[in-house]
Design a protein around this motif. Structure first.
Motif, mmCIF file in Angstrom:
data_model
loop_
_atom_site.group_PDB
_atom_site.id
_atom_site.type_symbol
_atom_site.label_atom_id
_atom_site.label_comp_id
_atom_site.label_asym_id
_atom_site.label_seq_id
_atom_site.Cartn_x
_atom_site.Cartn_y
_atom_site.Cartn_z
ATOM 1 N N VAL A 94 3.496 6.101 -5.843
ATOM 2 C CA VAL A 94 3.118 6.449 -7.217
ATOM 3 C C VAL A 94 2.460 7.820 -7.256
ATOM 4 C CG1 VAL A 94 1.562 5.838 -9.121
ATOM 5 C CG2 VAL A 94 2.956 4.067 -8.026
ATOM 6 N N VAL A 95 1.643 8.125 -6.257
ATOM 7 C CA VAL A 95 0.982 9.433 -6.194
ATOM 8 C C VAL A 95 2.014 10.546 -6.045
ATOM 9 C CG1 VAL A 95 -0.670 10.867 -4.955
ATOM 10 C CG2 VAL A 95 -1.101 8.420 -5.211
ATOM 11 N N GLY A 149 4.350 -2.795 -4.848
ATOM 12 C CA GLY A 149 3.117 -2.025 -4.687
ATOM 13 C C GLY A 149 2.989 -0.937 -5.734
ATOM 14 N N SER A 150 4.100 -0.304 -6.080
ATOM 15 C CA SER A 150 4.086 0.712 -7.140
ATOM 16 C C SER A 150 3.699 0.089 -8.483
ATOM 17 C CB SER A 150 5.464 1.374 -7.254
ATOM 18 O OG SER A 150 5.800 2.055 -6.062
ATOM 19 N N VAL A 170 0.834 -1.205 0.000
ATOM 20 C CA VAL A 170 0.000 0.000 0.000
ATOM 21 C C VAL A 170 0.867 1.253 0.000
ATOM 22 C CG1 VAL A 170 -1.745 1.296 1.273
ATOM 23 C CG2 VAL A 170 -1.880 -1.206 1.168
ATOM 24 N N GLY A 178 2.018 1.987 -3.372
ATOM 25 C CA GLY A 178 0.988 2.665 -4.158
ATOM 26 C C GLY A 178 0.958 4.153 -3.882
ATOM 27 N N ALA A 227 0.088 -0.422 -8.609
ATOM 28 C CA ALA A 227 -0.624 0.852 -8.732
ATOM 29 C C ALA A 227 -0.640 1.377 -10.157
ATOM 30 C CB ALA A 227 0.003 1.893 -7.802
#
Length: 296
Positions: free
Chosen positions: A74-75, A185-186, A68, A71, A189
């Protein structure tokens, strides 16, 4: 001193990454999210070495939490690339170092940590450096704030969230396994992005555009991996305060790179180099180094 060498190596490597990103964004990229997806895919090539030599290091449920956190990365990377599209590399490097303010705020609100007077003073210096570096001359006269600030706000918040998550997760896994699971996780995403035909087409175009662009993408990921790895080992070898203060030299190193590139390859990057702007950037860098030292 090993920690000093590693800290300088990390700052120098990540400065190179920022310059490569800026060059590729200006020359080849139509959609920053497609470029981000390509970088994450390239990242997996380097990450393969971690399970190969150190195993998967799976810990339930913390490895899932690391997914998580990846992810969330990535933002913050998306926000960073959007900033690079509209702002100079040296200014972006300086703006990055406001995020410790949000780390300490999150630690105070979520973890119950207390803040000393030096933390408040350092935070004020960091916020002041961001405001200073964001001011520039407007076309119609006067000054204006950088349009990058709205994206940087997202970057600061998600970077702080990742830092707080990492502080928790490193109690259950080592640094390399955190990098491994967050990288996976990335990848998860960006899979929805790769589900879009236009993004897949642009990503495929990067890898089919010839040896130069492919080499630039690989160099970008190598320097990023080297920079992050160097800081991990620097934190293990020296105090967090000293390593963080050296890391805050990254905007200065970026500025030196930009000046050298401007002399050797004129026009490769667009940067304001007049005396007033250079003085503004140097003052902001001094405030960053002082601010990071105080809050570390």
């Amino acid at each position: 001193m090993d920690w000093l060498f590693l800290s300088l190596l990390g700052a120098a490597a990540l400065s190179v990454t920022g310059i490569i990103d800026k060059f590729i964004l200006g020359k080849y990229v139509r959609d920053p999210l497609a470029y981000l997806a390509a970088l994450v895919v390239m990242q997996q090539i380097l990450i393969v070495a971690v399970p190969a030599y150190l195993g998967w290091g799976y810990v339930f449920p913390q490895s899932l939490y690391a997914l998580v956190a990846g992810g969330a990365q990535v933002v913050l990377w998306a926000a960073y690339l959007l900033v690079l599209q509209v702002e100079e590399t040296s200014r972006v490097a300086a703006l990055v170092y406001v995020f410790p303010v949000f780390v300490f705020l999150g630690a105070y609100l979520l973890l119950g940590e207390t803040l000393a007077a030096s933390d408040y003073a350092g935070g004020a210096l960091l916020v002041g450096s961001a405001i200073l570096i964001s001011y520039r001359a407007a076309q119609e006269g006067g000054t204006m704030l950088s349009p990058a600030l709205k994206y940087m706000a997202v970057f600061w918040i998600f970077t702080a969230a990742y830092a707080l998550a990492a502080e928790y997760l490193l109690a259950f896994m080592n640094e390399w396994h955190l990098i491994l699971w967050s990288s996976l996780g990335s990848l998860l995403a960006v899979l929805p992005l790769l589900g879009r035909k236009a993004v897949r087409k642009e990503v495929a175009a990067y890898f089919q555009s010839g040896q130069f662009l492919l080499s630039a993408l690989l160099a970008d990921e190598l320097f990023d991996f080297l920079g992050r790895g160097a800081f991990i080992f620097a934190y293990a070898a020296g105090s967090v305060a000293l390593v963080s203060s050296v890391a805050a030299l990254q905007p200065f190193i970026t500025l030196v790179y930009v000046i050298l590139l401007g002399l050797l390859v004129p026009g490769i990057l667009r940067e304001e180099m007049d005396r007033k702007t250079m003085a503004q950037k140097m003052l902001a860098i001094i405030m960053i180094v002082a601010g990071v030292y105080l809050v570390s």
